[in-house]
Enzyme design. Structure first.
Site, short mmCIF file in Angstrom:
data_model
loop_
_atom_site.label_atom_id
_atom_site.label_comp_id
_atom_site.label_asym_id
_atom_site.label_seq_id
_atom_site.Cartn_x
_atom_site.Cartn_y
_atom_site.Cartn_z
N LYS A 54 63.92 44.47 59.12
CA LYS A 54 62.98 43.89 58.02
C LYS A 54 63.11 44.53 56.79
O LYS A 54 63.68 45.70 56.60
CB LYS A 54 61.84 44.53 58.64
CG LYS A 54 61.12 43.79 60.02
CD LYS A 54 60.80 42.12 59.74
CE LYS A 54 59.60 42.17 58.97
NZ LYS A 54 58.47 42.15 59.80
N ASN B 266 60.64 44.05 53.71
CA ASN B 266 59.25 43.68 53.58
C ASN B 266 58.89 43.81 52.37
O ASN B 266 59.23 44.74 51.58
CB ASN B 266 58.15 44.51 54.57
CG ASN B 266 58.40 44.33 56.16
OD1 ASN B 266 58.58 43.48 56.46
ND2 ASN B 266 58.07 45.26 56.75
N THR C 100 53.35 20.56 46.45
CA THR C 100 51.89 20.34 46.44
C THR C 100 51.68 20.32 47.76
O THR C 100 52.44 19.92 48.81
CB THR C 100 51.71 18.98 45.62
OG1 THR C 100 52.18 17.76 46.66
CG2 THR C 100 52.38 18.90 44.22
N HIS C 101 50.49 20.70 48.23
CA HIS C 101 50.06 21.05 49.68
C HIS C 101 51.00 21.76 50.35
O HIS C 101 50.93 21.57 51.57
CB HIS C 101 50.04 19.51 50.07
CG HIS C 101 49.07 18.61 49.55
ND1 HIS C 101 47.68 18.47 49.59
CD2 HIS C 101 49.27 17.65 48.51
CE1 HIS C 101 47.28 17.54 48.59
NE2 HIS C 101 48.27 17.03 47.96
N LYS D 49 29.70 51.21 35.77
CA LYS D 49 30.79 52.07 35.25
C LYS D 49 31.86 51.84 36.31
O LYS D 49 33.07 51.86 35.93
CB LYS D 49 30.51 53.45 34.94
CG LYS D 49 29.75 53.54 33.44
CD LYS D 49 29.39 54.50 33.22
CE LYS D 49 27.45 54.67 33.51
NZ LYS D 49 26.86 53.72 32.63
N TYR E 136 16.42 48.09 29.69
CA TYR E 136 17.14 49.00 30.58
C TYR E 136 16.40 49.18 31.64
O TYR E 136 15.36 49.65 31.75
CB TYR E 136 17.41 50.32 29.76
CG TYR E 136 18.31 51.15 30.55
CD1 TYR E 136 19.82 50.95 30.52
CD2 TYR E 136 17.82 52.13 31.52
CE1 TYR E 136 20.64 51.90 31.33
CE2 TYR E 136 18.31 53.20 32.31
CZ TYR E 136 19.98 52.67 32.21
OH TYR E 136 20.58 53.69 33.10
N SER F 166 25.51 60.67 37.10
CA SER F 166 26.69 59.78 36.92
C SER F 166 27.95 60.38 36.26
O SER F 166 28.91 59.78 36.02
CB SER F 166 26.32 58.51 36.18
OG SER F 166 25.77 58.88 35.00
N GLN G 175 23.40 51.51 35.56
CA GLN G 175 24.31 52.45 35.78
C GLN G 175 25.81 52.08 36.65
O GLN G 175 26.76 52.65 36.63
CB GLN G 175 23.81 53.79 36.37
CG GLN G 175 24.94 55.03 36.43
CD GLN G 175 23.90 56.03 36.64
OE1 GLN G 175 23.30 56.87 35.63
NE2 GLN G 175 23.98 56.83 37.73
N GLU H 155 52.31 42.32 48.53
CA GLU H 155 51.33 41.91 49.62
C GLU H 155 50.19 42.83 48.98
O GLU H 155 48.81 42.37 49.03
CB GLU H 155 51.63 42.25 50.91
CG GLU H 155 52.76 41.51 51.47
CD GLU H 155 53.30 41.90 52.91
OE1 GLU H 155 52.68 41.88 54.00
OE2 GLU H 155 54.45 42.70 52.80
N SER I 148 60.74 48.52 58.15
CA SER I 148 59.97 48.74 59.12
C SER I 148 60.22 49.93 59.88
O SER I 148 61.38 49.98 60.05
CB SER I 148 60.11 47.25 59.95
OG SER I 148 59.50 47.65 61.44
#
Ligand code: ARG
Length: 468
Positions: free
Chosen positions: A287, A289, A159-160, A329, A321, A23, A326, A294, A281
């Site tokens: 565009k 963007n 809402t919705h 991490k 253990y 590791s 391990q 995103e 774009s």
């Protein structure tokens, strides 16, 4: 190649399996913490009379040198010898022995890597969580600035994902700030969970040397000692909690990103993205963007995945253990790094968001004032259910005639209910709607101003890493 455990075996281990189990390529990030834990352990052994003061002194000096080297020289971790090290604990011990010989071989007395890795992880997170919290505070501060700039601008709430009621744009920004404030507190809770020293647990049963674990805890900045050595060596609940806090913060960032993606689009147009926070774009010249937003929205998936994957690793593990642990991490590193990057990216985008006051305000008007019309009738003594029905009929008519409340003449109002009088024209506007709200958590301008002031106070230092 000799390992920390080679003595028991006659032959060499399979090279590919050694590499599979190693590791060091990722846990070397725990180097500082491993050295800190080792320095404290050496002191504790000396105090317990297990280590002579000359040996303890040599260990202290050598570990100090190693710490300085590790901080200044990345090549320290990339030497030929380091390539053979299984993990950060093996690296530190080998380097120590290379420097001072036999006294270095005494450091591991009464100690196991099982507790060492647990203490390293805890020390690491004690350093890193306050940094995440600072990034949360910084982003929250930018939301406060946007709320302030918004002044009395209005926008629709949804809402919705359908227009619901007018709100102050400031109330929208403060809504996202409220979620981040909870995240900050959640991380404080994780810090509290981490605040237990596992050293003294040995491999599983405890240690046979009279180490003062309470002094050791204080020395390493822990306020408590774990209660059970079996539990402590196999406990990674604090990793689960960290991943949950990170995943939930990412969920909040993704929801904020989604709102901003929508509200800066041509279809909504309430806000404008700064050019610096958008991309073009390669094909479509028009565009603009919202790529960074995103990506923030998308990266929530990987942090949620780390949480889900980690819980699957823990499920059904026998207590104590196992090497499965391990896996903690990479999950932790990826989650905290992703969150940190996303908090900064979201802040950079939000810093350049401006409000199209007219567009947002116009969208806050229209049929979403229907609740206010119902409230108007309630104020005249009509039961709410009946008022709802009356207004429903008005709305049906307005939709059929493609009109809004503002266009109704007093006679037309009164055709639906004789309780409408001349005051209705002023009562049914977006500004009157928000001003009619009465509760402290509402979008009433005074409530929003108070919420912003409260947030400013929190930002000025009402928050601490450990507190709310
Ligand atoms: N690299 C190991 C881990 O991260 C350290 C503990 C190893 N202990 C052991 N008995 N193999 O979990």
């Amino acid at each position: 190649m000799a390992h920390l455990w080679s003595g028991r075996f006659a032959g060499d281990p399979d090279a590919a399996l050694v590499e599979f189990g190693a590791s060091f390529t990722f846990d070397r990030r725990l180097f500082e913490d491993d050295v800190a834990g080792s320095l404290a352990w050496a002191e504790a052994l000396e105090r317990a009379g297990v280590l002579g003061s000359a040996d303890a002194g040599l260990i202290r000096v050598a570990l100090g040198e190693m710490l300085a080297r590790g901080r200044s020289d990345p090549a320290f971790f990339l030497t030929e010898a380091a390539r053979g090290d299984e993990d950060v604990h093996s690296f530190v011990e080998r380097e120590l022995v290379a420097r001072i010989g036999e006294p270095g071989r005494r450091l591991h007395t009464g100690r196991s890597r099982n507790e060492q890795v647990a203490v390293d992880m805890r020390l690491y997170l004690k350093r890193r969580i306050p940094e995440l919290q600072r990034a949360i505070v910084a982003l929250t501060g930018i939301l406060a600035d946007r709320a302030q700039d918004a002044s009395d601008s209005l926008m629709p709430s949804y809402t919705h994902m359908r227009r619901a009621q007018p709100v102050l744009a400031a109330h929208f920004f403060l809504a996202h700030a409220a979620a981040l404030r909870r995240d900050h507190r959640r991380f404080a809770g994780v810090l509290d969970e981490i605040d237990e020293l596992p050293l003294g647990s040995g491999a599983i049963a405890g240690t046979s040397y009279a180490v003062d674990v309470h002094a050791l805890a204080t020395r390493l900045g822990f306020s408590r000692v774990v209660v059970n050595s079996i539990d402590a060596t196999g406990d990674r609940d604090f990793v689960s909690s960290l991943l949950h806090a990170a995943a939930l913060t990412m969920v909040h960032l993704s929801r904020m990103a989604e709102d901003l993606i929508l509200f800066t689009s041509e279809e909504f147009g309430f806000f404008e993205l700064a050019d610096a926070a958008a991309t073009g774009s390669s094909l479509m010249p028009q565009k603009k963007n919202p790529d960074p937003l995103e990506l923030v929205r998308g990266k929530a998936g990987r942090v949620i995945g780390r949480l889900a994957g980690w819980l699957a690793t823990m499920k059904g593990l026998p207590i104590g253990y196992s090497k499965d642990l391990q896996e903690d991490k990479e999950a932790m590193f990826e989650a905290e790094e992703t969150l940190h990057a996303c908090l900064h990216a979201a802040g950079a985008v939000l810093a350049g968001i401006s409000i199209n006051r007219d567009v947002a305000g116009a969208a806050a008007s229209g049929l979403l004032l229907a609740t206010d019309v119902a409230d108007y009738l309630v104020a005249k003594g009509v039961p709410f259910r009946q008022a709802h029905e009356t207004v429903g009929a008005i709305v049906r008519r307005l939709i059929a005639e493609r009109r809004t409340f503002e266009s109704l003449t007093l006679d037309e109002w009164r055709a639906h209910s004789m309780l409408f009088d001349a005051g209705v024209r002023d009562a049914i506007t977006p500004a009157a709607s928000v001003a009619r709200k009465r509760t402290p958590q509402s979008t009433h301008p005074d409530a929003v101003a108070a919420a912003l002031a409260d947030l400013r106070q929190w930002l000025r230092g009402g928050q601490t890493p450990r507190g709310a």
